[in-house]
Design a protein around this motif. Structure first.
Motif, PDB file in Angstrom:
ATOM      1  N   LEU A 135      -2.277   8.858 -13.130  1.00 48.27           N
ATOM      2  CA  LEU A 135      -2.202   7.406 -12.955  1.00 48.27           C
ATOM      3  C   LEU A 135      -3.179   6.693 -13.889  1.00 48.27           C
ATOM      4  O   LEU A 135      -2.851   5.652 -14.469  1.00 48.27           O
ATOM      5  N   ALA A 136      -4.374   7.240 -14.020  1.00 50.05           N
ATOM      6  CA  ALA A 136      -5.402   6.611 -14.855  1.00 50.05           C
ATOM      7  C   ALA A 136      -4.999   6.561 -16.323  1.00 50.05           C
ATOM      8  O   ALA A 136      -5.416   5.654 -17.052  1.00 50.05           O
ATOM      9  N   LEU A 194       6.381   4.235  -7.151  1.00 49.05           N
ATOM     10  CA  LEU A 194       5.673   3.455  -8.169  1.00 49.05           C
ATOM     11  C   LEU A 194       6.641   2.871  -9.189  1.00 49.05           C
ATOM     12  O   LEU A 194       6.459   1.734  -9.642  1.00 49.05           O
ATOM     13  N   ASP A 195       7.676   3.616  -9.536  1.00 51.30           N
ATOM     14  CA  ASP A 195       8.682   3.121 -10.478  1.00 51.30           C
ATOM     15  C   ASP A 195       9.530   2.005  -9.865  1.00 51.30           C
ATOM     16  O   ASP A 195      10.031   1.147 -10.587  1.00 51.30           O
ATOM     17  N   ALA A 196       9.670   2.018  -8.534  1.00 47.84           N
ATOM     18  CA  ALA A 196      10.541   1.062  -7.848  1.00 47.84           C
ATOM     19  C   ALA A 196       9.899  -0.306  -7.650  1.00 47.84           C
ATOM     20  O   ALA A 196      10.613  -1.289  -7.444  1.00 47.84           O
ATOM     21  N   CYS A 217       0.865  -1.170   0.000  1.00 50.33           N
ATOM     22  CA  CYS A 217       0.000   0.000   0.000  1.00 50.33           C
ATOM     23  C   CYS A 217       0.906   1.226   0.000  1.00 50.33           C
ATOM     24  O   CYS A 217       1.784   1.356   0.850  1.00 50.33           O
ATOM     25  N   LEU A 218       0.698   2.102  -0.967  1.00 47.86           N
ATOM     26  CA  LEU A 218       1.449   3.353  -1.035  1.00 47.86           C
ATOM     27  C   LEU A 218       0.568   4.464  -0.472  1.00 47.86           C
ATOM     28  O   LEU A 218      -0.504   4.736  -1.006  1.00 47.86           O
ATOM     29  N   ILE A 219       1.012   5.070   0.608  1.00 49.37           N
ATOM     30  CA  ILE A 219       0.316   6.199   1.215  1.00 49.37           C
ATOM     31  C   ILE A 219       1.001   7.475   0.732  1.00 49.37           C
ATOM     32  O   ILE A 219       2.198   7.657   0.955  1.00 49.37           O
ATOM     33  N   VAL A 220       0.238   8.328   0.042  1.00 53.94           N
ATOM     34  CA  VAL A 220       0.778   9.595  -0.466  1.00 53.94           C
ATOM     35  C   VAL A 220       0.135  10.696   0.369  1.00 53.94           C
ATOM     36  O   VAL A 220      -1.002  11.093   0.148  1.00 53.94           O
TER      37      VAL A 220
END
Length: 140
Positions: free
Chosen positions: A80-81, A54-56, A15-18
């Motif tokens: 992103l979409a 996201l790239d990693a 889960c990426l929390i921004v």
């Protein structure tokens, strides 16, 4: 009445929390931690660091604030979409003050939920990972 299926969360999911607020980062991390199963959490405090995360590696879910130091979360959701690598990644916008304009952009980007931070809870994480909703849903 049948029991509701739970999301299949596995340790290999991320889960990426921004979010730029350390307080809100901790709250969202706790919510993800209360989900069924264990999920790795990455935190990005800017859109630039979110892009790098996201790239990693593979991200299973994105929790996205709208007001960030280097841009607007709803615009990032649109970005992103339009990216084939990330278009299918579920996004939940978690914001202090969701506005009608933000709702409109979120809907255009396919964001699953737009949730006030005070209302955000485990059910949103689990429903997003089950993939049951594919449109913004106001908290009930």
């Amino acid at each position: 009445m049948q029991p509701q299926a739970t999301a299949q969360i596995t340790p290999d999911q991320t889960c990426l929390i921004v979010e730029d607020s350390e307080f809100d980062q901790a709250m969202m991390t706790r919510v993800v931690g209360r989900s069924h199963g264990k999920m790795h959490v990455e935190v990005a405090s800017t859109l630039e660091s979110a892009r790098a995360a996201l790239d990693a590696g593979q991200v299973s879910l994105i929790l996205l604030d709208n007001n960030l130091p280097d841009g607007i979360g709803a615009n990032f959701a649109l970005e992103l979409a339009s990216d084939p690598k990330h278009a299918a990644t579920p996004v939940i916008m978690v914001s202090d003050w969701p506005t009608p304009f933000m709702w409109e952009k979120a809907a255009s980007a396919g964001v699953l939920y737009v949730v006030n931070k005070a209302e955000f809870g485990v059910r949103y994480v689990e429903q997003a990972l089950r993939g049951k909703q594919r449109k913004p849903l106001r908290p009930s």
